[in-house]
Scaffold this motif. Sequence first.
Motif, mmCIF file in Angstrom:
data_model
loop_
_atom_site.group_PDB
_atom_site.id
_atom_site.type_symbol
_atom_site.label_atom_id
_atom_site.label_comp_id
_atom_site.label_asym_id
_atom_site.label_seq_id
_atom_site.Cartn_x
_atom_site.Cartn_y
_atom_site.Cartn_z
ATOM 1 N N THR A 59 0.837 -1.205 0.000
ATOM 2 C CA THR A 59 0.000 0.000 0.000
ATOM 3 C C THR A 59 0.868 1.250 0.000
ATOM 4 N N LYS A 60 1.949 1.201 0.752
ATOM 5 C CA LYS A 60 2.899 2.313 0.786
ATOM 6 C C LYS A 60 3.547 2.498 -0.586
ATOM 7 N N ALA A 61 3.837 1.392 -1.274
ATOM 8 C CA ALA A 61 4.462 1.478 -2.590
ATOM 9 C C ALA A 61 3.513 2.089 -3.615
ATOM 10 N N TRP A 62 2.255 1.620 -3.626
ATOM 11 C CA TRP A 62 1.277 2.146 -4.581
ATOM 12 C C TRP A 62 0.808 3.558 -4.214
ATOM 13 N N GLY A 63 0.870 3.899 -2.948
ATOM 14 C CA GLY A 63 0.325 5.159 -2.492
ATOM 15 C C GLY A 63 -1.124 5.061 -2.088
ATOM 16 N N THR A 64 -1.707 3.883 -2.269
ATOM 17 C CA THR A 64 -3.092 3.619 -1.875
ATOM 18 C C THR A 64 -3.284 2.108 -1.846
ATOM 19 N N SER A 65 -4.408 1.651 -1.345
ATOM 20 C CA SER A 65 -4.656 0.218 -1.268
ATOM 21 C C SER A 65 -4.840 -0.387 -2.666
ATOM 22 N N PRO A 66 -4.275 -1.555 -2.921
ATOM 23 C CA PRO A 66 -4.500 -2.217 -4.212
ATOM 24 C C PRO A 66 -5.974 -2.474 -4.502
ATOM 25 N N VAL A 135 14.964 5.633 -0.871
ATOM 26 C CA VAL A 135 14.115 4.456 -0.683
ATOM 27 C C VAL A 135 13.648 4.432 0.770
ATOM 28 N N ALA A 136 12.365 4.530 0.962
ATOM 29 C CA ALA A 136 11.815 4.709 2.320
ATOM 30 C C ALA A 136 11.486 3.383 2.987
ATOM 31 N N TYR A 318 11.568 -15.481 -7.488
ATOM 32 C CA TYR A 318 10.885 -15.607 -6.201
ATOM 33 C C TYR A 318 11.635 -14.861 -5.105
ATOM 34 N N LEU A 319 12.951 -14.890 -5.146
ATOM 35 C CA LEU A 319 13.752 -14.246 -4.109
ATOM 36 C C LEU A 319 13.656 -12.723 -4.160
ATOM 37 N N VAL A 320 13.693 -12.142 -5.352
ATOM 38 C CA VAL A 320 13.843 -10.683 -5.455
ATOM 39 C C VAL A 320 12.538 -9.945 -5.685
ATOM 40 N N HIS A 321 11.475 -10.642 -6.088
ATOM 41 C CA HIS A 321 10.310 -9.921 -6.609
ATOM 42 C C HIS A 321 9.594 -9.070 -5.559
ATOM 43 N N GLU A 322 9.538 -9.521 -4.290
ATOM 44 C CA GLU A 322 8.694 -8.823 -3.325
ATOM 45 C C GLU A 322 9.258 -7.454 -2.955
ATOM 46 N N HIS A 323 10.402 -7.431 -2.304
ATOM 47 C CA HIS A 323 10.910 -6.176 -1.783
ATOM 48 C C HIS A 323 11.384 -5.232 -2.880
ATOM 49 N N LEU A 324 12.060 -5.763 -3.885
ATOM 50 C CA LEU A 324 12.451 -4.896 -4.986
ATOM 51 C C LEU A 324 11.234 -4.431 -5.772
ATOM 52 N N GLY A 325 10.199 -5.268 -5.799
ATOM 53 C CA GLY A 325 8.968 -4.867 -6.470
ATOM 54 C C GLY A 325 8.336 -3.647 -5.827
ATOM 55 N N TRP A 326 8.416 -3.544 -4.509
ATOM 56 C CA TRP A 326 7.904 -2.343 -3.826
ATOM 57 C C TRP A 326 8.573 -1.081 -4.375
ATOM 58 N N VAL A 327 9.884 -1.151 -4.513
ATOM 59 C CA VAL A 327 10.635 0.015 -4.964
ATOM 60 C C VAL A 327 10.271 0.370 -6.404
ATOM 61 N N VAL A 328 10.226 -0.631 -7.266
ATOM 62 C CA VAL A 328 9.913 -0.383 -8.678
ATOM 63 C C VAL A 328 8.503 0.176 -8.831
ATOM 64 N N ILE A 329 7.547 -0.387 -8.095
ATOM 65 C CA ILE A 329 6.165 0.105 -8.158
ATOM 66 C C ILE A 329 6.093 1.566 -7.715
ATOM 67 N N LEU A 346 4.962 -4.061 -15.891
ATOM 68 C CA LEU A 346 6.363 -3.690 -16.027
ATOM 69 C C LEU A 346 7.194 -4.169 -14.841
ATOM 70 N N THR A 347 6.601 -4.158 -13.659
ATOM 71 C CA THR A 347 7.331 -4.629 -12.478
ATOM 72 C C THR A 347 7.611 -6.120 -12.573
ATOM 73 N N VAL A 348 6.609 -6.882 -12.970
ATOM 74 C CA VAL A 348 6.815 -8.328 -13.148
ATOM 75 C C VAL A 348 7.878 -8.586 -14.212
ATOM 76 N N ALA A 349 7.795 -7.866 -15.337
ATOM 77 C CA ALA A 349 8.782 -8.042 -16.398
ATOM 78 C C ALA A 349 10.186 -7.666 -15.919
ATOM 79 N N GLY A 350 10.283 -6.587 -15.149
ATOM 80 C CA GLY A 350 11.583 -6.174 -14.624
ATOM 81 C C GLY A 350 12.178 -7.197 -13.680
ATOM 82 N N MET A 351 11.337 -7.780 -12.848
ATOM 83 C CA MET A 351 11.823 -8.797 -11.918
ATOM 84 C C MET A 351 12.246 -10.071 -12.657
ATOM 85 N N LEU A 352 11.535 -10.399 -13.741
ATOM 86 C CA LEU A 352 11.932 -11.551 -14.556
ATOM 87 C C LEU A 352 13.270 -11.293 -15.250
#
Length: 378
Positions: A59-66, A135-136, A318-329, A346-352
């Motif tokens: 939610t913090k990454a998106w700026g609002t709830s998904p 990065v907060a 699987y290892l990198v997608h969660e936390h790095l995904g927050w930053v990219v989003i 784009l985030t999924v593609a970037g993590m792949l």
Amino acid sequence: MTIAVPRLRGTGERPRTAEKLPVAAPSPTTRLRALDGLRLLAALMVAAYHYGGRGGDITKAWGTSPRHLFPSLSEWFAYGCLGVQIFFVISGFVICMSGWGRPLRSFFASRVARLYPAYWAAILIVTLVFALPWVAYKTVAPSELIVNFTMLQQPIGVHRVLGVCWTLWAELRFYVLFAVCVVLPGATRRRVVMFCAVWTLAAAITSAVNEPFLTTVFMPEYASFFIGGVGLYLLHRDRRDITAWGIVAVSWAIGQHYAVLSTWHKPNPAFFSFRHTSVIIAIVTFGFVMVGAIALGHFHWANWRWLTVAGALTYPFYLVHEHLGWVVIGVLHRNLGIPAPATFALTVAGMLLLAWLLNRYVENLLTPRLRKALTRVL
């Protein structure tokens, strides 16, 4: 070495010893490429959950709830967490397959070399990114970072660098149980069946007594998924094995209960979403059925090479997608104003893409060297 050869029937002659006969090299095991595809599908399910099926840091990454960004899809994304249970079924199958006929030192070396290189790289990348001033997100203390490199931060009680590493702690415990009970004495059908039966009973007793030590060792919440995967490998070896069918059926029955227990709750506006019991059971059943269909050979036609690539990308993704995904989003959606659906894709593609880089330049380089070094030392 002379290999004894039985007398040929009907000729009255004894054959020559194997020293005088050409010995064919054993044929390599056919890779189950459909299993690689299923593995990536499970990882994408988990990513959907982390990006759009829960609250908290995303939610913090998106700026609002998904829920506001994906009003119709967020409810389905919430079921993505069950990709972990599918992972555990696949792991039971793969570990039994890879440990069968292998000495303990080779099994140990292969597991360590498979898990740690990409894991170490992911720890470093996430730590460095989280340390950036813009990065907060909080980083762990240096002493905690060092512990994280061992993959034992969960039992020690240290803050995790990677949110998904709790599943690796479950995997490690399964590896140890399987290594001690099956690989060390030598894998046989009877020994594997006894392993499944004793672990199932031990997990059930652990649930009854609620003893923390036994819970840590026997993992009643996840044991049935690993055991079910082991049973499916027995069916891969012999589809007529009635005992293996029984192992799979009991594991599915217990597994779906624990999946419902851990992911279902009564309708409550305080929770991000409400998961229906029937859908939870259906997804767990899908995991068992798909691994079973692959084990029984119903997906031999799915022999495309890109599935092997998909399987290779799964673990680093699987290892990198969660936390790095927050930053990219956060960068794409909040800073650049890219719409949520495009940001998600784009985030999924970037993590792949990052997973491909880790596989090519970390795993492909370090894994064989680490395996060779460990095998030599042991």
